[in-house]
Design a protein around this motif. Structure first.
Motif, PDB file in Angstrom:
ATOM      1  N   ARG A 242      15.099 -13.309   7.851  1.00 40.32           N
ATOM      2  CA  ARG A 242      13.900 -12.890   8.579  1.00 40.32           C
ATOM      3  C   ARG A 242      14.207 -12.546  10.031  1.00 40.32           C
ATOM      4  O   ARG A 242      13.322 -12.640  10.890  1.00 40.32           O
ATOM      5  CB  ARG A 242      12.835 -13.974   8.478  1.00 40.32           C
ATOM      6  CG  ARG A 242      12.069 -13.846   7.178  1.00 40.32           C
ATOM      7  CD  ARG A 242      11.505 -15.138   6.669  1.00 40.32           C
ATOM      8  NE  ARG A 242      10.638 -15.802   7.626  1.00 40.32           N
ATOM      9  CZ  ARG A 242      10.237 -17.072   7.477  1.00 40.32           C
ATOM     10  NH1 ARG A 242      10.610 -17.748   6.428  1.00 40.32           N
ATOM     11  NH2 ARG A 242       9.465 -17.611   8.369  1.00 40.32           N
TER      12      ARG A 242
ATOM     13  N   ARG B 228      14.612  -9.671  11.426  1.00 40.56           N
ATOM     14  CA  ARG B 228      13.773  -8.582  11.919  1.00 40.56           C
ATOM     15  C   ARG B 228      12.369  -9.082  12.233  1.00 40.56           C
ATOM     16  O   ARG B 228      11.764  -8.711  13.233  1.00 40.56           O
ATOM     17  CB  ARG B 228      13.703  -7.463  10.878  1.00 40.56           C
ATOM     18  CG  ARG B 228      14.998  -6.689  10.748  1.00 40.56           C
ATOM     19  CD  ARG B 228      14.737  -5.291  10.284  1.00 40.56           C
ATOM     20  NE  ARG B 228      14.000  -5.280   9.028  1.00 40.56           N
ATOM     21  CZ  ARG B 228      13.172  -4.315   8.673  1.00 40.56           C
ATOM     22  NH1 ARG B 228      12.970  -3.303   9.477  1.00 40.56           N
ATOM     23  NH2 ARG B 228      12.550  -4.358   7.533  1.00 40.56           N
ATOM     24  N   GLU B 229      11.886  -9.960  11.325  1.00 37.48           N
ATOM     25  CA  GLU B 229      10.530 -10.472  11.528  1.00 37.48           C
ATOM     26  C   GLU B 229      10.462 -11.323  12.798  1.00 37.48           C
ATOM     27  O   GLU B 229       9.508 -11.223  13.575  1.00 37.48           O
ATOM     28  CB  GLU B 229      10.140 -11.310  10.310  1.00 37.48           C
ATOM     29  CG  GLU B 229       8.747 -11.877  10.426  1.00 37.48           C
ATOM     30  CD  GLU B 229       8.444 -12.826   9.282  1.00 37.48           C
ATOM     31  OE1 GLU B 229       8.911 -12.535   8.162  1.00 37.48           O
ATOM     32  OE2 GLU B 229       7.769 -13.828   9.517  1.00 37.48           O
TER      33      GLU B 229
ATOM     34  N   LEU C  98      10.563  -9.104  15.703  1.00 35.09           N
ATOM     35  CA  LEU C  98       9.264  -8.445  15.841  1.00 35.09           C
ATOM     36  C   LEU C  98       8.258  -9.384  16.512  1.00 35.09           C
ATOM     37  O   LEU C  98       7.553  -8.996  17.444  1.00 35.09           O
ATOM     38  CB  LEU C  98       8.751  -8.034  14.459  1.00 35.09           C
ATOM     39  CG  LEU C  98       7.288  -7.607  14.465  1.00 35.09           C
ATOM     40  CD1 LEU C  98       7.155  -6.220  15.055  1.00 35.09           C
ATOM     41  CD2 LEU C  98       6.671  -7.681  13.092  1.00 35.09           C
ATOM     42  N   LEU C  99       8.217 -10.646  16.011  1.00 40.19           N
ATOM     43  CA  LEU C  99       7.266 -11.610  16.577  1.00 40.19           C
ATOM     44  C   LEU C  99       7.521 -11.769  18.066  1.00 40.19           C
ATOM     45  O   LEU C  99       6.589 -11.844  18.868  1.00 40.19           O
ATOM     46  CB  LEU C  99       7.391 -12.965  15.869  1.00 40.19           C
ATOM     47  CG  LEU C  99       6.856 -13.009  14.431  1.00 40.19           C
ATOM     48  CD1 LEU C  99       7.113 -14.353  13.798  1.00 40.19           C
ATOM     49  CD2 LEU C  99       5.366 -12.681  14.412  1.00 40.19           C
TER      50      LEU C  99
ATOM     51  N   ALA D 260       8.827  -9.476  20.036  1.00 42.73           N
ATOM     52  CA  ALA D 260       8.372  -8.248  20.685  1.00 42.73           C
ATOM     53  C   ALA D 260       6.853  -8.249  20.831  1.00 42.73           C
ATOM     54  O   ALA D 260       6.300  -7.711  21.778  1.00 42.73           O
ATOM     55  CB  ALA D 260       8.824  -7.034  19.881  1.00 42.73           C
TER      56      ALA D 260
ATOM     57  N   PRO E 214      15.846 -10.512  20.542  1.00 41.46           N
ATOM     58  CA  PRO E 214      14.966  -9.572  19.829  1.00 41.46           C
ATOM     59  C   PRO E 214      15.545  -8.167  19.709  1.00 41.46           C
ATOM     60  O   PRO E 214      15.330  -7.499  18.700  1.00 41.46           O
ATOM     61  CB  PRO E 214      13.675  -9.595  20.650  1.00 41.46           C
ATOM     62  CG  PRO E 214      14.044 -10.155  21.964  1.00 41.46           C
ATOM     63  CD  PRO E 214      15.193 -11.071  21.733  1.00 41.46           C
ATOM     64  N   VAL E 215      16.257  -7.724  20.760  1.00 40.20           N
ATOM     65  CA  VAL E 215      16.794  -6.360  20.709  1.00 40.20           C
ATOM     66  C   VAL E 215      17.762  -6.221  19.540  1.00 40.20           C
ATOM     67  O   VAL E 215      17.678  -5.285  18.740  1.00 40.20           O
ATOM     68  CB  VAL E 215      17.495  -6.012  22.033  1.00 40.20           C
ATOM     69  CG1 VAL E 215      18.177  -4.651  21.932  1.00 40.20           C
ATOM     70  CG2 VAL E 215      16.506  -6.038  23.179  1.00 40.20           C
TER      71      VAL E 215
ATOM     72  N   LEU F 148      16.036  -6.547  16.089  1.00 36.88           N
ATOM     73  CA  LEU F 148      15.242  -5.389  15.674  1.00 36.88           C
ATOM     74  C   LEU F 148      16.094  -4.160  15.405  1.00 36.88           C
ATOM     75  O   LEU F 148      15.704  -3.286  14.639  1.00 36.88           O
ATOM     76  CB  LEU F 148      14.206  -5.063  16.758  1.00 36.88           C
ATOM     77  CG  LEU F 148      13.005  -6.010  16.823  1.00 36.88           C
ATOM     78  CD1 LEU F 148      12.217  -5.757  18.088  1.00 36.88           C
ATOM     79  CD2 LEU F 148      12.134  -5.830  15.600  1.00 36.88           C
TER      80      LEU F 148
ATOM     81  N   ARG G 163      18.928  -2.456  10.610  1.00 36.54           N
ATOM     82  CA  ARG G 163      17.993  -2.109   9.531  1.00 36.54           C
ATOM     83  C   ARG G 163      17.943  -3.193   8.512  1.00 36.54           C
ATOM     84  O   ARG G 163      18.941  -3.737   8.150  1.00 36.54           O
ATOM     85  CB  ARG G 163      18.448  -0.802   8.879  1.00 36.54           C
ATOM     86  CG  ARG G 163      17.498   0.284   9.274  1.00 36.54           C
ATOM     87  CD  ARG G 163      17.044   1.042   8.070  1.00 36.54           C
ATOM     88  NE  ARG G 163      15.804   0.461   7.582  1.00 36.54           N
ATOM     89  CZ  ARG G 163      14.983   1.156   6.815  1.00 36.54           C
ATOM     90  NH1 ARG G 163      15.248   2.381   6.489  1.00 36.54           N
ATOM     91  NH2 ARG G 163      13.885   0.590   6.392  1.00 36.54           N
TER      92      ARG G 163
END
Lengths: 224, 402
Positions: free
Chosen positions: B305, B307-308, B311-312, B314, B395-396, B399, B402
């Motif tokens: 998770r 990416r998730e 995202l959170l 961000a 986060p960078v 994210l 892919r």
């Protein structure tokens, strides 16, 4: 309003220093529609991440709405991000197990907004982005354009000062891309600040102010 | 973030990966159920032993001849130990103590009990009428030994239920004569079936008056004196009285052993409690294993998770919020697992009760609290590292992939 002064960012890649940004000075006024273009590796995404407070510069100072945010703690940055910045990504970044409306709701949940207040806001956002009929669908049941509209609605849910979009049409076909772009441009038409990173000159040309970057420096700033 | 939203968010995650959730619930459930069942078994055994001792009679003191201690002092000087036998006169002297309610001297031997052509070798107890009350015996038919001077006896006996059925079959035994050794006794009572109690199967014994047993086995010495103190508080006083009275009668020598039921019971209690605790902590190891499983799954979740989580961040989630989300998830798993474990443990306990109705299986309250609490604690402890890792995720980077 955004004011960057002498912003630099260096990455270490395989023991070698890569200057993603070398002393960038940039001022973005409220309500501007700005596109950042340049070849890959020119530093445009790094610039966007710094504007979006996801990344910290190694040097320079950043003022957001007349407040210096360079020295804020991680938690304070998260709070500023939540309230003032909306992100739109190339790969949408929707949470796959949540429905469209739950994805749009996420920032409000993180901000601890009362459910009674969230409801009307969600209804308004769904109507504004034409998602009422897809509200209960999960991302895998939505088309690319719909996914990006959900992502834009999510970015707008906290009423941010600035929307930052990183290649928002990069994963969409031409027609859908145009459609999503016009949805994004409504932000600007409604008086919000919109920053789009793209390498597509046709999309970049639609902005009222066009920035060109090369090797971590701004090499062109063209408005009008 | 509101509590309801936090719970809902964690619930969505758990619902999103059903098999993963079920596996952790299973592991947690097994751990909790094991602790509950094992402690129920231990506690059941403890209560069973306690009730068995209670069935012996209350406030019981047992006097044995001889003293268990090491004798022989200095080298070269031989001090022999001459255990004086315990006699009926010793027993009768105990009447002087005010702490003693009643007592029963006891002689035990093996006798050949015959009637007509049938014969059976059984333990023969010689005692007095007080034995019945002291050992809480129950009669199925007839009466117990008659009270009276224990120095004289009538030719009567009380027989166990199995002895009665073996010797007389379906014929009534009451009033019949049996022959033990070269003496004849009339059966005046039959004991109710009570089963084992401190070494004797009461179904298989014959009880005769003390004087008769003395003659039968040609002995003056008693096997035991069973004493009932007036109350629980008087046990210590009664014990001291017994020791003092017999010491005076035995020319100042302490040559008897006095066992109180309380002391024996307390010892068993301690042993069984320790045993229960030990096996419970072994069972608790499975909870730790479940905790490690949670950690493993959470570490995988942090990777899956990425990416998730990015995202959170961000979207404005603080590190504390991300940690809290992971802890909530772990707590929900632990709670669910603990609840399932308690249910399964209770189920196992009721099955055990069905199989062994005599033993009062009952998980002690501390186990019912400790097992879920341990589950919760391990869940939180083992989520510390994964939650920290998630909260520190850049986060960078999270994210960009892919």
């Amino acid at each position: 309003m955004i004011r960057l002064t002498g912003i630099a960012r260096t990455f270490l890649v395989g023991g070698e220093e890569v200057h993603a940004l070398r002393t960038v000075d940039l001022e973005i006024a409220h309500g501007e529609y700005l596109s950042i273009m340049g070849p890959s590796g020119s530093g445009k995404s790094t610039l966007l991440n710094i504007i979006g407070l996801l990344d910290r510069p190694d040097a320079g100072s950043y003022e957001l709405d007349r407040k210096n945010v360079t020295a804020l703690s991680d938690d304070e940055l998260a709070r500023v991000r939540r309230e003032k910045i909306g992100f739109v990504f190339q790969f949408f970044h929707l949470v796959p197990r949540l429905t469209a409306v739950q994805n749009i709701e996420l920032p409000m949940i993180l901000a601890g907004i009362d459910p009674a207040e969230r409801k009307p806001r969600l209804a308004r956002l769904l109507a504004e982005y034409g998602l009422e009929e897809r509200a209960g669908h999960r991302p895998d049941q939505l088309s690319g354009g719909q996914c990006q509209r959900v992502a834009i609605a999510r970015a707008m849910s906290m009423g941010p000062t600035v929307i930052l979009a990183d290649e928002p049409t990069g994963n969409l076909d031409r027609h859908t891309g145009q459609e999503v772009l016009s949805v994004l441009e409504r932000v600007h038409q409604n008086g919000g600040t919109l920053v789009i990173v793209t390498h597509d000159p046709e999309i970049g040309a639609r902005a009222t102010r066009r920035l060109r970057m090369l090797d971590g420096a701004v090499v062109g700033d063209d408005s009008g | 973030m509101r509590l309801a939203d936090l719970l809902n968010f964690a619930w969505q995650v758990l619902r999103g990966s059903v098999s993963r959730t079920l596996l952790i619930l299973l592991a947690m459930g097994i751990g909790v159920a094991a602790v509950v069942m094992v402690t129920a078994l231990g506690e059941g055994a403890r209560l069973y032993v306690a009730s068995q001792f209670g069935a012996l009679g209350t406030n019981l003191i047992i006097v044995l001849p001889g003293r268990s201690e090491t004798s022989g002092a200095m080298p070269g000087v031989l001090i022999g130990k001459t255990p004086r036998s315990l006699t009926l006169e010793d027993a009768l002297a105990l009447k002087r103590s005010h702490a003693i309610r009643r007592f029963a001297p006891l002689i035990i031997g093996a006798g050949d009990v015959r009637t007509g052509a049938r014969s059976r070798e059984t333990p023969v107890l010689g005692s007095t009428s007080e034995l019945m009350d002291i050992r809480s015996m129950e009669l199925a038919q007839g009466v117990f030994l008659p009270p009276g001077d224990p120095r004289h006896s009538q030719p009567v006996c009380v027989i166990g239920s199995k002895v009665a059925s073996e010797l007389f079959g379906s014929r009534p035994a009451l009033g019949e004569w049996v022959r033990i050794g070269d003496r004849r006794f009339r059966v005046i009572g039959i004991l109710a079936p009570q089963g084992q109690s401190l070494g004797f199967n009461t179904n298989e014994i014959v009880i005769v008056p003390l004087a008769a047993a003395q003659a039968l086995f040609n002995t003056e010495s008693l096997f035991r004196i069973l004493i009932e103190a007036k109350s629980r508080e008087q046990i210590v006083a009664a014990q001291a009285d017994v020791e003092e009275i017999v010491r005076l009668r035995h020319e100042g020598e302490r040559d008897i052993t006095v066992i109180t039921q309380d002391a024996v019971l307390a010892t068993f209690d301690r042993i069984l409690r320790a045993l229960t605790l030990t096996v419970a902590s072994i069972a608790a190891i499975s909870l730790a294993v479940a905790g490690i499983l949670i950690m493993n799954v959470m570490l995988i979740a942090v990777t899956q998770r990425r990416r998730e989580i990015g995202l959170l961040k961000a979207l404005g989630a603080t590190g504390a919020q991300i940690r809290l989300a992971f802890f909530t998830e772990a707590m929900l798993l632990a709670l669910g697992g603990a609840a399932a474990g308690l249910v399964v443990g209770e189920l196992g306990r009721s099955i055990a009760v069905q199989l062994f109705p005599a033993i009062p299986f009952q998980a002690p309250w501390w186990a019912l609290v400790a097992a879920p609490a341990t589950a919760m604690l391990t869940a939180v402890l083992f989520t510390l590292a994964p939650a920290r890792r998630a909260a520190r995720l850049d986060p960078v980077q999270a994210l960009s992939r892919r």
